[in-house]
Design a protein around this motif. Structure first.
Motif, PDB file in Angstrom:
ATOM      1  N   SER A 168       0.851  -1.189   0.000  1.00 47.30           N
ATOM      2  CA  SER A 168       0.000   0.000   0.000  1.00 47.30           C
ATOM      3  C   SER A 168       0.891   1.245   0.000  1.00 47.30           C
ATOM      4  O   SER A 168       2.070   1.168   0.342  1.00 47.30           O
ATOM      5  N   PRO A 169       0.350   2.390  -0.389  1.00 50.69           N
ATOM      6  CA  PRO A 169       1.181   3.602  -0.468  1.00 50.69           C
ATOM      7  C   PRO A 169       1.715   4.028   0.894  1.00 50.69           C
ATOM      8  O   PRO A 169       1.220   3.571   1.927  1.00 50.69           O
ATOM      9  N   ARG A 223      -2.541   6.802   0.792  1.00 48.27           N
ATOM     10  CA  ARG A 223      -3.326   5.709   1.363  1.00 48.27           C
ATOM     11  C   ARG A 223      -4.819   5.977   1.235  1.00 48.27           C
ATOM     12  O   ARG A 223      -5.612   5.061   1.029  1.00 48.27           O
ATOM     13  N   THR A 245      -0.224   1.012  -6.592  1.00 49.17           N
ATOM     14  CA  THR A 245       0.515   1.622  -5.483  1.00 49.17           C
ATOM     15  C   THR A 245       1.788   2.371  -5.904  1.00 49.17           C
ATOM     16  O   THR A 245       1.987   3.510  -5.503  1.00 49.17           O
ATOM     17  N   ASP A 290       2.339   6.345  -5.204  1.00 45.78           N
ATOM     18  CA  ASP A 290       3.484   6.883  -4.462  1.00 45.78           C
ATOM     19  C   ASP A 290       4.301   7.845  -5.298  1.00 45.78           C
ATOM     20  O   ASP A 290       4.994   8.709  -4.784  1.00 45.78           O
ATOM     21  N   LYS A 291       4.244   7.682  -6.608  1.00 48.28           N
ATOM     22  CA  LYS A 291       4.993   8.589  -7.467  1.00 48.28           C
ATOM     23  C   LYS A 291       4.283   9.932  -7.593  1.00 48.28           C
ATOM     24  O   LYS A 291       4.922  10.980  -7.570  1.00 48.28           O
TER      25      LYS A 291
END
Ligand code: SF4
Ligand code: SF4
Lengths: 325, 459
Positions: free
Chosen positions: A258-259, A265, A300, A304-305
């Protein structure tokens, strides 16, 4: 020479700061989660009898053994960090009560060997290994993976039953009685997903210990509930039936898949909620939690990026031409 | 209005085990060493040129290093004696090679000797050995601002909290920039260290007069002395002294919760004033100057006692029997300090200059104490084992600069340094919080420092 006199030390170490460490290590986290997972595991035995115990034991043991074997084969350090045991136990909790043990072992081996170690081991896997193992079994053995039983009749004369989410499902009794059965777990389903009460208790412990981020279960379940209301469905039924509770508290919160940022999230949990609803309402399968989380796992890295927090005091144009201190 | 303002609401940051073992130990004098090694760069900015050569005899407090660059700080001899060599030493922080002056004294110092008892001459004027004039405030009022700045520059004063930025540059902001708030940093948020705490207890008067000198130079509207609430005795002491000196209308003490990294410049300014200093900007861009309590005392010593910065207070602590606070000469060697304490035998040790969160570890007994060193920490350690990142995001949650430290580890390992910039590596203040909490014990700070220095070399 003088050094010898001053310090009779085994060794003087040089390292980067910091020189103190909190000491709350990966194994500690994992073993606490494992201990909390004993709650749904206990409920599984209570509702579905001894076979559930064998399912969980074989799945967990296989996971740990396979991880050990692969690490040794690849000549890598094996850390008994409890992560494989969690994967094994989580997988078991998503399996139907009468699944043959060999199938459990196969699924658990897939989880660790393919979904985890083939990606590089702990921390590098894209997909939640337990859910990947479950998805693998669901695709290979669709019949055995959809044989459900009602707990109260289970011990005596096992009757197959549909799960609450499938179209064939009929509940004999009042709506309140249905809600009660859904909440306490007296309903057909996977061995570990039926009792919302037990899962929420475990989840709250993890949130209270700050081991998981509350945002994921709250937003995930909230999205499903809100969506159900919008579509004119029974929201209470939607959140308590099927694997949503187990998925939201124990699967979607998996660190690795998960992030890492609070906003990331939230996006992740919202996405999982939407996909769950869509699969449940329009998909060919009655349950969508497993695939919803797996799909969001795939997103994910992207989340995140793009959902990157702005650093403290961020300015588009940074003051230039001044002395730096 | 009361002198002490109490702030509570700081939630970010981490709670560390304080371990302030030496808090009750009064500052003692380390006997004057026979040999010192004085690096010619102990500050942020340009390295000084040596003004002496091998064989020269020098007196205590003599100017031995200077630079004509704008940002630099003068270096003085901390003991009298003969220059026995100009050495090259490696700065362990950035592995740069810097020159250092080695001085050997002819006569060994006696234990318990008073500082500057020798009353050495500099420009024909004697040092005033420890006598404080009674009308010190009037005295300060009589000295013109330019003269104050010049004295500070001549005395080689730098920020003693660790940043070592030359004080005369910091106190002379470019024209057009108005400083409305002067913050005096007495947070001392790192575990173990107590040198600033003891200073506030034992040299509160000197410190407050030093702050008064700074306020004469900067003329700020607000003067805030920030102290963490784990140093209640220091707060009371300073409060009383402010009253005694009649500064109660201008000086305020702010008591802050003890969370790490409270004392870091950016977090401190934010917590006191809710102003954010951006990456690459300076506190003066938001109208603030931050000085450490030790710097204030050093400024007092320079202006009133005509003493250059040749000694400082350090805490010697860690896994040793009697942790202490010491007055040491700049350039005192690690070996000489360890001689005075009992170091545990047969243990794997780290010898750390600075605090446990940001200090650097050394193994060379000939490594000197410089102006920016506030602590020597002797710690028993186990060899750490780096495990895989489990993406638990604890490092993200604790980072005071709102960064994602986990990505630096993987980028630096894969030599993708440029990508670190995408994740704002330059904004990192190197507080160490991320590595402290990491359950996989990944040396995130090591990766960050490596990444930053590779990027700095590239550009
Ligand atoms: S704290 Fe350590 S393990 Fe957790 S995300 Fe950061 S680097 Fe990874
Ligand atoms: S990334 Fe830098 S600023 Fe953030 S916690 Fe780590 S050391 Fe501190």
């Amino acid at each position: 020479m003088e050094e010898k006199k001053l310090i009779k030390s085994g060794e003087i170490l040089i390292s980067h700061p910091p020189h103190i460490w909190k000491g709350f290590s990966t194994p500690k986290i994992m073993y606490i989660v494992l201990a909390v997972l004993l709650l749904p595991a206990g409920a599984a035995v209570y509702f579905f009898g001894l076979h559930a115990l064998w399912v969980m034991i074989s799945s967990t043991a296989t996971a740990v053994f396979i991880e050990y074997a692969i690490r040794k084969l690849r000549k890598k350090r094996f850390v008994m960090d409890g992560s494989a045991a969690i994967t094994g136990l989580l997988l078991a909790l998503t399996l139907p009560p009468r699944i043959p043990i060999w199938m459990v072992i196969l699924g658990s081996a897939f989880s660790i060997a393919i979904a985890k170690e083939a990606f590089g081991g702990l921390g590098y896997n894209i997909f939640n290994p337990a859910l990947a193992g479950r998805a693998f079994l669901a695709i290979c053995f669709p019949v055995q993976m959809t044989q459900w039983y009602i707990p109260k009749e289970f011990a005596t004369d096992a009757m197959t039953s549909a799960t609450p989410l499938s179209e064939a499902y009929v509940y004999v009794g009042t709506r309140t009685a249905l809600y009660k059965d859904l909440f306490f777990g007296n309903i057909a389903g996977s061995i570990g997903e039926t009792s919302a009460l037990i899962i929420i208790t475990g989840g709250l412990i993890l949130i209270f210990l700050r081991l998981i981020d509350w945002r994921i279960p709250v937003i995930y379940i909230g999205t499903v509930a809100a969506g159900a209301l919008v579509f004119g469905q029974d929201a209470v039924f939607q959140i308590f039936a099927g694997g949503l509770m187990l998925g939201a508290f124990f699967m979607a919160t998996d660190y690795v898949t998960s992030p890492v940022t609070p906003l990331g999230r939230s996006v992740f949990a919202f996405g999982a909620g939407v996909i769950t609803l869509l699969v449940r309402s329009f998909g060919a399968m009655p349950e969508g939690v497993c695939f919803a989380i797996l799909i969001m796992n795939a997103f994910t890295p992207l989340i995140d990026k793009y959902v990157r927090p702005k650093p403290f005091g961020y300015l588009r144009k940074i003051a230039k031409g001044r002395v730096k201190n | 209005m009361s002198i002490v303002i109490r702030k509570k609401g700081f939630t970010a940051g981490i709670k560390l085990n304080e371990n302030k073992k030496s808090a009750a130990s009064p500052i003692q004098l380390l006997k004057t060493p026979e040999r010192v090694i004085i690096p010619l760069q102990q500050h942020t900015g340009a390295e000084c040129e040596p003004l002496v050569k091998r064989g020269d005899s020098v007196f205590e407090g003599q100017l031995i290093g200077d630079s004509n660059k704008l940002i630099s700080a003068r270096i003085h001899a901390s003991i009298g004696g003969v220059v026995s060599g100009i050495l090259k030493i490696v700065n362990p922080v950035n592995s740069a090679i810097i020159s250092a002056v080695e001085i050997t004294s002819q006569k060994a110092g006696k234990e318990g000797e008073q500082p500057y008892s020798g009353l050495q001459k500099q420009d024909g004027k004697p040092y005033n050995a420890g006598i404080i004039p009674e009308n010190v405030v009037d005295l300060i009022d009589k000295i013109p601002r330019e003269k104050l700045l010049e004295t500070i520059k001549n005395s080689g004063i730098v920020g003693l909290g660790g940043a070592t930025f030359p004080a005369h540059v910091k106190l002379n902001p470019p024209a057009g920039i108005k400083i409305d708030t002067l913050i005096i940093n007495g947070c001392e948020c790192e575990p173990y260290i107590t040198s600033d705490h003891r200073l506030m207890l034992e040299y509160g008067f000197e410190m407050l007069c030093g702050i008064y000198i700074i306020s004469r130079i900067l003329e700020p509207q607000n003067i805030l002395i920030a102290i963490e609430d784990n140093k209640e005795d220091a707060i009371i002491n300073i409060e009383n002294l402010i009253g005694a000196l009649g500064f109660e209308n201008t000086f305020k003490i702010v008591s802050l919760p003890s969370r790490y990294p409270m004392g870091a410049e950016k977090t401190l300014i934010y917590n006191l004033l809710k102003r954010k200093v951006s990456t690459g900007a300076l506190p003066l861009d938001v109208g603030v100057v931050v000085n450490n309590v030790g710097t204030a005392k050093a400024i007092f010593d320079a202006v009133i006692k005509n003493r250059p910065l040749i000694e400082r207070i350090i805490t010697v602590t860690g896994d040793i029997e009697r942790p202490v606070n010491l007055f040491v000469r700049i350039g005192t060697l690690l070996g000489d300090i360890l001689e005075s304490i009992k170091v545990p035998d047969n243990k794997t040790l780290k010898l750390i200059f600075g605090g446990p969160m940001t200090g650097f570890s050394v193994s060379n007994m000939d490594f000197p104490v410089t102006k920016g060193v506030n602590c020597i920490l002797i710690k028993e350690v186990k060899k750490p084992l780096e495990n895989n990142c489990i993406r638990c995001s604890r490092c993200v949650a604790v980072c005071p600069m709102n960064l994602m430290p986990l990505v630096y580890a993987s980028y630096v390992k894969n030599n993708k340094y440029e990508d670190c910039r995408e994740y704002y590596i330059d904004s990192c203040i190197e507080c160490g919080s991320c590595a402290y909490v990491c359950p996989a014990s990944i040396p995130l700070m090591g990766y960050i420092k490596t990444g930053k220095s590779v990027l700095a070399r590239k550009s």
